[in-house]
Design an enzyme around this catalytic site. Structure first.
Site, PDB file in Angstrom:
ATOM      1  N   HIS A  53       0.848  -1.191   0.000  1.00 60.86           N
ATOM      2  CA  HIS A  53       0.000   0.000   0.000  1.00 60.86           C
ATOM      3  C   HIS A  53       0.885   1.243   0.000  1.00 60.86           C
ATOM      4  O   HIS A  53       2.079   1.173   0.313  1.00 60.86           O
ATOM      5  CB  HIS A  53      -0.931  -0.020   1.208  1.00 60.86           C
ATOM      6  CG  HIS A  53      -2.053  -0.999   1.067  1.00 60.86           C
ATOM      7  ND1 HIS A  53      -3.069  -1.121   1.994  1.00 60.86           N
ATOM      8  CD2 HIS A  53      -2.338  -1.897   0.077  1.00 60.86           C
ATOM      9  CE1 HIS A  53      -3.930  -2.050   1.585  1.00 60.86           C
ATOM     10  NE2 HIS A  53      -3.494  -2.544   0.440  1.00 60.86           N
ATOM     11  N   GLU A  55       1.171   3.809   1.953  1.00 62.76           N
ATOM     12  CA  GLU A  55       1.824   4.167   3.222  1.00 62.76           C
ATOM     13  C   GLU A  55       3.068   3.314   3.456  1.00 62.76           C
ATOM     14  O   GLU A  55       4.085   3.793   3.976  1.00 62.76           O
ATOM     15  CB  GLU A  55       0.861   3.950   4.401  1.00 62.76           C
ATOM     16  CG  GLU A  55      -0.434   4.751   4.336  1.00 62.76           C
ATOM     17  CD  GLU A  55      -1.555   4.006   3.610  1.00 62.76           C
ATOM     18  OE1 GLU A  55      -1.280   3.358   2.580  1.00 62.76           O
ATOM     19  OE2 GLU A  55      -2.701   4.100   4.056  1.00 62.76           O
ATOM     20  N   LEU A 207     -10.020  -3.891 -30.018  1.00 65.08           N
ATOM     21  CA  LEU A 207     -10.391  -3.365 -28.696  1.00 65.08           C
ATOM     22  C   LEU A 207      -9.214  -3.334 -27.718  1.00 65.08           C
ATOM     23  O   LEU A 207      -9.398  -3.526 -26.522  1.00 65.08           O
ATOM     24  CB  LEU A 207     -11.575  -4.149 -28.107  1.00 65.08           C
ATOM     25  CG  LEU A 207     -12.840  -4.202 -28.980  1.00 65.08           C
ATOM     26  CD1 LEU A 207     -13.899  -5.091 -28.323  1.00 65.08           C
ATOM     27  CD2 LEU A 207     -13.403  -2.804 -29.219  1.00 65.08           C
ATOM     28  N   ALA A 303     -29.779   0.466 -24.192  1.00 66.04           N
ATOM     29  CA  ALA A 303     -30.256  -0.526 -23.221  1.00 66.04           C
ATOM     30  C   ALA A 303     -29.542  -0.367 -21.874  1.00 66.04           C
ATOM     31  O   ALA A 303     -30.168  -0.448 -20.814  1.00 66.04           O
ATOM     32  CB  ALA A 303     -30.045  -1.935 -23.770  1.00 66.04           C
TER      33      ALA A 303
HETATM   34  C1  AOF Z   1      -4.504   1.899   2.144  1.00 65.86           C
HETATM   35  N1  AOF Z   1      -3.474   2.216   1.297  1.00 65.86           N
HETATM   36  O1  AOF Z   1      -2.477   2.106  -0.678  1.00 65.86           O
HETATM   37  C2  AOF Z   1      -4.534   1.026  -0.435  1.00 65.86           C
HETATM   38  C3  AOF Z   1      -5.625   0.732   0.444  1.00 65.86           C
HETATM   39  O2  AOF Z   1      -6.192  -6.285  -1.337  1.00 65.86           O
HETATM   40  P1  AOF Z   1      -5.444  -5.495  -0.313  1.00 65.86           P
HETATM   41  O3  AOF Z   1      -5.003  -6.236   0.856  1.00 65.86           O
HETATM   42  O4  AOF Z   1      -4.370  -4.649  -0.927  1.00 65.86           O
HETATM   43  O5  AOF Z   1      -6.499  -4.499   0.330  1.00 65.86           O
HETATM   44  C4  AOF Z   1      -7.195  -3.683  -0.493  1.00 65.86           C
HETATM   45  C5  AOF Z   1      -8.084  -2.813   0.328  1.00 65.86           C
HETATM   46  O6  AOF Z   1      -7.281  -1.944   1.120  1.00 65.86           O
HETATM   47  C6  AOF Z   1      -8.911  -1.918  -0.572  1.00 65.86           C
HETATM   48  O7  AOF Z   1     -10.178  -2.477  -0.834  1.00 65.86           O
HETATM   49  C7  AOF Z   1      -8.992  -0.651   0.223  1.00 65.86           C
HETATM   50  O8  AOF Z   1      -9.999  -0.750   1.212  1.00 65.86           O
HETATM   51  C8  AOF Z   1      -7.640  -0.608   0.916  1.00 65.86           C
HETATM   52  N2  AOF Z   1      -6.655  -0.017   0.013  1.00 65.86           N
HETATM   53  N3  AOF Z   1      -5.566   1.212   1.701  1.00 65.86           N
HETATM   54  O9  AOF Z   1      -4.440   2.242   3.328  1.00 65.86           O
HETATM   55  C9  AOF Z   1      -3.445   1.811   0.036  1.00 65.86           C
HETATM   56  N4  AOF Z   1      -4.513   0.546  -1.704  1.00 65.86           N
HETATM   57 ZN    ZN Z   2      -3.320  -0.172   3.704  1.00 61.50          ZN
END
Ligand code: AOF
Ligand code: ZN
Length: 366
Positions: A53, A55, A207, A303
């Site tokens: 993520h 952070e 596509l 549609a």
């Molecule tokens: C954060 N920072 O950069 C992101 C977050 O599939 P995972 O484990 O990566 O979890 C995805 C979930 O985590 C996503 O649905 C969202 O709620 C959160 N994403 N959160 O603090 C990040 N990408």
């Molecule tokens: Zn996270």
């Protein structure tokens, strides 16, 4: 010159997230900037589902020096063990003093718990800085995580009188190069691209995403009630991206077997004679397709719109008028409303001039 304040760092975090659009699948795009003693010490962006993520990347860069820092995050830090451990815990463990968040995470597994976790540990948390930009950036993620239905963007490129082709069927080239570049960026930013079988029969399109720098190809989705798709069409044969054909129970089982043989995935949606589009969206959502670019002809566009399945409309117009009445196909072909007050109406309208083309986009009001 930009003055340096909370907004300065948050917009950098949003800029980074924006650049990652299209490559995180059903996950959000997220950016994070860590600032300490007047200097940035960590930057991070969530790049792909299943990887770190935002952070985590930013704090890894800060290399243990984030004690007392401020972290700017475009989405509420997560509180759950998903494919990665919770970011809120990582921010706590690193001793971050203040967290500025643009918007809450609507994911039911998070939904405020990340912010609560931080506050419970005495971290100062501010929520809502540049919120509307952050929400817009993750509109696809937000729809999908709350409904498990794909976010659908309807795109069309037509003449000023709303025609996709002349009365003889000639359709090359309506829009200009600038408009076509945006279309390919849109393809990169959606997980699926959807057309009706008549488009495949008429144009045999590939596509795929064709940009100067490589872009990701969306999964190709063809709505084809009676399995009329030619077995030698590009989407069946070229192997450039997976192809899903959405059909009905009444379609020919022999043709179905032949398509499966050719590596096409079949989704059966309803008894027939027409594909049940609402059920199709649920099935495609179930396959973790969280966003779809609809490049349909008028019938499929109409549609989808009538069924309330379109989340954003992006219309490119070229300065041409071709007439042709009902012989010339238009962007929207459906029985139509009787009264103007019942028209499908767009809100949040944006207009962009692209040389001699114009792009009008907005959200249909439900
Ligand atoms: C954060 N920072 O950069 C992101 C977050 O599939 P995972 O484990 O990566 O979890 C995805 C979930 O985590 C996503 O649905 C969202 O709620 C959160 N994403 N959160 O603090 C990040 N990408
Ligand atoms: Zn996270």
């Amino acid at each position: 010159m930009d003055t340096m304040n909370d907004e300065f760092y948050m917009s950098l975090a949003l800029d980074m997230a924006e650049r990652a659009q299209g490559q995180t699948g059903i996950n959000p795009v997220v950016g994070c900037v860590v600032v300490k003693d007047g200097a940035m010490i960590g930057l991070g962006t969530h790049l792909q589902r299943g990887t770190g993520h935002a952070e985590v990347h930013a704090l890894n860069m800060a290399a243990g020096k984030a004690q007392g820092s401020t972290a700017y995050v475009t989405l509420e830090p997560c509180s759950h063990y998903g494919k990665t451990p919770p970011c809120s815990q990582r921010l706590i463990d690193e001793g971050v003093a203040r967290v500025v968040v643009a918007c809450e995470d609507p994911n039911p597994q998070v939904a405020g718990r990340g912010i609560t976790m931080l506050r419970e540990q005495g971290i100062e948390v501010e929520v809502g800085l540049l919120r509307s930009r952050a929400l817009r950036l993750n509109e696809k993620f937000i729809k999908y995580i709350l409904t498990r239905q794909p976010f659908v963007t309807l795109k069309s490129a037509s003449t000023l009188d709303g025609k996709l082709a002349t009365r003889t069927g000639d359709s090359k080239w309506i829009s200009n190069g600038q408009a076509r570049e945006i279309v390919h960026t849109l393809r990169h930013r959606h997980q699926g691209i959807m057309v009706g079988v008549n488009t495949v029969i008429a144009d045999n399109p590939s596509l795929t995403t064709r940009m100067e720098v490589p872009g990701l190809n969306p999964v190709r989705i063809v709505i084809d009630s009676a399995l009329r798709i030619p077995l030698d069409s590009a989407v069946v044969r070229d192997g450039q991206a997976p192809t899903i054909v959405v059909t009905t129970e009444s379609a020919d089982p022999v043709k179905r077997a032949a398509l499966l043989d050719a590596g096409v995935q079949i989704v059966v949606s309803g008894p027939g004679p027409r594909v049940d589009l609402k059920a199709a969206m649920t099935s495609l959502g179930g396959l973790e397709i969280g966003s779809i670019l609809l490049e349909g002809g008028g019938t499929l566009n109409g549609a989808m719109l009538e069924n309330g399945l379109v989340d954003r409309v992006v219309l490119f117009f070229a300065p041409k008028i071709v007439g042709g009445g009902s012989a010339a196909p238009g962007t929207f072909d459906f029985p139509g409303v009787e009264l103007m007050q019942n028209a499908v109406t767009l809100e949040g309208l944006e207009v962009e001039v692209l040389g001699d083309n114009v792009c009008i986009s907005g959200t249909p009001i439900r």
